[in-house]
Design a protein around this motif. Structure first.
Motif, PDB file in Angstrom:
ATOM      1  N   GLY A   1       0.948  -1.181   0.019  1.00  0.00           N
ATOM      2  CA  GLY A   1       0.041  -0.033  -0.144  1.00  0.00           C
ATOM      3  C   GLY A   1       0.713   1.329   0.030  1.00  0.00           C
ATOM      4  O   GLY A   1       0.399   2.333  -0.834  1.00  0.00           O
TER       5      GLY A   1
ATOM      6  N   ASN B   1      -3.103  -7.741  -3.107  1.00  0.00           N
ATOM      7  CA  ASN B   1      -2.953  -7.149  -1.771  1.00  0.00           C
ATOM      8  C   ASN B   1      -1.691  -7.673  -1.119  1.00  0.00           C
ATOM      9  O   ASN B   1      -1.795  -8.734  -0.590  1.00  0.00           O
ATOM     10  CB  ASN B   1      -4.360  -7.105  -1.182  1.00  0.00           C
ATOM     11  CG  ASN B   1      -4.364  -6.151  -0.073  1.00  0.00           C
ATOM     12  OD1 ASN B   1      -3.017  -5.962   0.823  1.00  0.00           O
ATOM     13  ND2 ASN B   1      -5.438  -5.741   0.319  1.00  0.00           N
TER      14      ASN B   1
ATOM     15  N   SER C   1      -0.620  -6.158   1.621  1.00  0.00           N
ATOM     16  CA  SER C   1      -0.628  -5.293   3.175  1.00  0.00           C
ATOM     17  C   SER C   1      -0.193  -3.808   2.721  1.00  0.00           C
ATOM     18  O   SER C   1       0.225  -3.528   1.587  1.00  0.00           O
ATOM     19  CB  SER C   1       0.075  -5.939   4.366  1.00  0.00           C
ATOM     20  OG  SER C   1       1.492  -5.400   4.152  1.00  0.00           O
ATOM     21  N   TYR C   2      -0.196  -2.823   3.696  1.00  0.00           N
ATOM     22  CA  TYR C   2      -0.082  -1.767   3.566  1.00  0.00           C
ATOM     23  C   TYR C   2       1.238  -1.437   3.862  1.00  0.00           C
ATOM     24  O   TYR C   2       1.856  -0.749   3.183  1.00  0.00           O
ATOM     25  CB  TYR C   2      -1.029  -0.583   4.436  1.00  0.00           C
ATOM     26  CG  TYR C   2      -0.653   0.801   4.198  1.00  0.00           C
ATOM     27  CD1 TYR C   2      -1.115   1.381   3.156  1.00  0.00           C
ATOM     28  CD2 TYR C   2      -0.077   1.374   5.281  1.00  0.00           C
ATOM     29  CE1 TYR C   2      -0.975   2.831   2.799  1.00  0.00           C
ATOM     30  CE2 TYR C   2       0.238   2.826   5.002  1.00  0.00           C
ATOM     31  CZ  TYR C   2      -0.234   3.512   3.811  1.00  0.00           C
ATOM     32  OH  TYR C   2       0.178   4.809   3.655  1.00  0.00           O
TER      33      TYR C   2
ATOM     34  N   ILE D   1      -5.200  -4.821   5.584  1.00  0.00           N
ATOM     35  CA  ILE D   1      -5.811  -5.502   4.165  1.00  0.00           C
ATOM     36  C   ILE D   1      -6.610  -4.300   3.624  1.00  0.00           C
ATOM     37  O   ILE D   1      -6.738  -4.312   2.334  1.00  0.00           O
ATOM     38  CB  ILE D   1      -6.459  -6.613   4.782  1.00  0.00           C
ATOM     39  CG1 ILE D   1      -5.234  -7.672   5.322  1.00  0.00           C
ATOM     40  CG2 ILE D   1      -7.188  -7.000   3.789  1.00  0.00           C
ATOM     41  CD1 ILE D   1      -6.009  -8.643   6.082  1.00  0.00           C
TER      42      ILE D   1
ATOM     43  N   THR E   1      -5.311  -1.202   1.667  1.00  0.00           N
ATOM     44  CA  THR E   1      -4.505  -1.686   0.713  1.00  0.00           C
ATOM     45  C   THR E   1      -5.685  -1.824  -0.345  1.00  0.00           C
ATOM     46  O   THR E   1      -5.630  -1.624  -1.696  1.00  0.00           O
ATOM     47  CB  THR E   1      -3.621  -2.745   0.736  1.00  0.00           C
ATOM     48  OG1 THR E   1      -2.654  -2.400   1.706  1.00  0.00           O
ATOM     49  CG2 THR E   1      -2.920  -2.907  -0.632  1.00  0.00           C
ATOM     50  N   ASP E   2      -6.786  -2.749  -0.065  1.00  0.00           N
ATOM     51  CA  ASP E   2      -7.917  -2.985  -1.110  1.00  0.00           C
ATOM     52  C   ASP E   2      -8.463  -1.825  -1.678  1.00  0.00           C
ATOM     53  O   ASP E   2      -8.737  -1.535  -2.919  1.00  0.00           O
ATOM     54  CB  ASP E   2      -8.956  -3.855  -0.355  1.00  0.00           C
ATOM     55  CG  ASP E   2      -8.716  -5.312  -0.480  1.00  0.00           C
ATOM     56  OD1 ASP E   2      -7.958  -5.818  -1.634  1.00  0.00           O
ATOM     57  OD2 ASP E   2      -9.384  -5.738  -0.002  1.00  0.00           O
TER      58      ASP E   2
ATOM     59  N   LEU F   1      -6.148   0.024  -4.147  1.00  0.00           N
ATOM     60  CA  LEU F   1      -6.147  -0.730  -5.354  1.00  0.00           C
ATOM     61  C   LEU F   1      -7.458  -0.521  -6.190  1.00  0.00           C
ATOM     62  O   LEU F   1      -7.330  -0.662  -7.394  1.00  0.00           O
ATOM     63  CB  LEU F   1      -5.999  -2.336  -4.944  1.00  0.00           C
ATOM     64  CG  LEU F   1      -4.622  -2.662  -4.487  1.00  0.00           C
ATOM     65  CD1 LEU F   1      -4.452  -4.200  -4.139  1.00  0.00           C
ATOM     66  CD2 LEU F   1      -3.379  -2.391  -5.591  1.00  0.00           C
TER      67      LEU F   1
ATOM     68  N   HIS G   1      -9.226  -7.823  -3.345  1.00  0.00           N
ATOM     69  CA  HIS G   1      -8.298  -8.272  -4.347  1.00  0.00           C
ATOM     70  C   HIS G   1      -7.679  -9.544  -3.605  1.00  0.00           C
ATOM     71  O   HIS G   1      -7.772  -9.910  -2.324  1.00  0.00           O
ATOM     72  CB  HIS G   1      -7.270  -7.418  -4.506  1.00  0.00           C
ATOM     73  CG  HIS G   1      -7.673  -5.976  -5.027  1.00  0.00           C
ATOM     74  ND1 HIS G   1      -8.328  -5.078  -3.924  1.00  0.00           N
ATOM     75  CD2 HIS G   1      -7.590  -5.465  -6.390  1.00  0.00           C
ATOM     76  CE1 HIS G   1      -8.909  -4.098  -5.027  1.00  0.00           C
ATOM     77  NE2 HIS G   1      -8.387  -4.243  -6.080  1.00  0.00           N
TER      78      HIS G   1
ATOM     79  N   MET H   1      -5.101 -11.721  -1.798  1.00  0.00           N
ATOM     80  CA  MET H   1      -4.483 -11.064  -0.673  1.00  0.00           C
ATOM     81  C   MET H   1      -3.336 -12.124  -0.447  1.00  0.00           C
ATOM     82  O   MET H   1      -3.605 -13.496  -0.066  1.00  0.00           O
ATOM     83  CB  MET H   1      -5.136 -10.934   0.617  1.00  0.00           C
ATOM     84  CG  MET H   1      -4.700 -10.848   2.157  1.00  0.00           C
ATOM     85  SD  MET H   1      -3.691  -9.105   1.953  1.00  0.00           S
ATOM     86  CE  MET H   1      -2.560  -9.305   3.229  1.00  0.00           C
TER      87      MET H   1
END
Length: 211
Positions: free
Chosen positions: A61, A83, A85-86, A103, A106-107, A110, A119, A121
């Motif tokens: 992310g 994904n 993670s951030y 999670i 970041t989704d 995206l 997405h 993961m």
């Protein structure tokens, strides 16, 4: 290249932890972790484009925010966004709330590029925890691991990586773990991808039903 951890994860249902695709076909799935990287990702994309190969990129992310133009290129060229993670910190010592932020945030980032709410993961360093496994199970989502570890993260000469890939190529259905934060994957694939394609191996992004 197929470590015991992945063999054990393969015992869990695919609806929760996906380690490989259909074994009865010729399709393999290249996946790249830890990007996008402004130095290493563009030449890798050039290589994949030359050979007409689509892959899945598990993106971090913080890097998505820094390199949005590159993320747009990945999506525009037909690759799947995943994904990763951030922050790319291990989930091992995180609270459940922090994991969900990593999670979900970041989704959300995206989604601006592909319009998808969720997405594929892949947790950083491969660690999930029972709390997030249960959370994903309730929401019918799955974590994506791999069945074939290229070992491209090891600090070895490119020739050693290429020899390993040539002696033990991915099988049909394998999800191949690689990284695009160094040049090792591109250097190895520039040699091996033409050979694999000539041998009849097919490559694609992860199927649409993986979420």
């Amino acid at each position: 290249m197929r470590p015991r951890k992945q063999q054990l994860l393969g015992l869990l249902p695919d609806s929760l932890v996906l380690t490989h695709g259909q074994r009865d076909g010729s399709m393999r799935y290249l996946t790249f972790d830890d990007g996008p990287d402004p130095v290493h990702t563009p030449p890798l994309l050039d290589l994949l484009a030359r050979h007409g190969v689509r892959a899945t990129f598990f993106l971090v992310g913080e890097k998505i925010e820094q390199h949005s133009t590159l993320v747009k290129r990945i999506a525009d060229e037909g690759h799947r966004l995943g994904n990763h993670s951030y922050s790319h910190w291990s989930f091992k010592n995180m609270t459940t709330a922090k994991k969900l932020f990593e999670i979900d945030n970041t989704d959300r980032l995206l989604s601006a590029f592909d319009g998808r709410a969720h997405h594929p993961m892949r947790p950083p360093h491969g660690y999930v925890g029972a709390d997030i496994l249960w959370h994903f199970a309730r929401r019918k989502r799955s974590f994506v691991y791999w069945s074939y570890d290229s070992l491209d993260y090891q600090d070895r000469p490119d020739a050693c990586l290429i020899d390993g890939l040539r002696c033990n190529p991915p099988r049909g259905g394998d999800i191949v773990l690689m990284h695009d934060d160094t040049d090792r994957a591109r250097a190895a694939l520039s040699v091996m991808l033409p050979e694999w394609l000539i041998d009849g191996h097919l490559f694609d992004a992860l199927p649409e039903n993986v979420r």
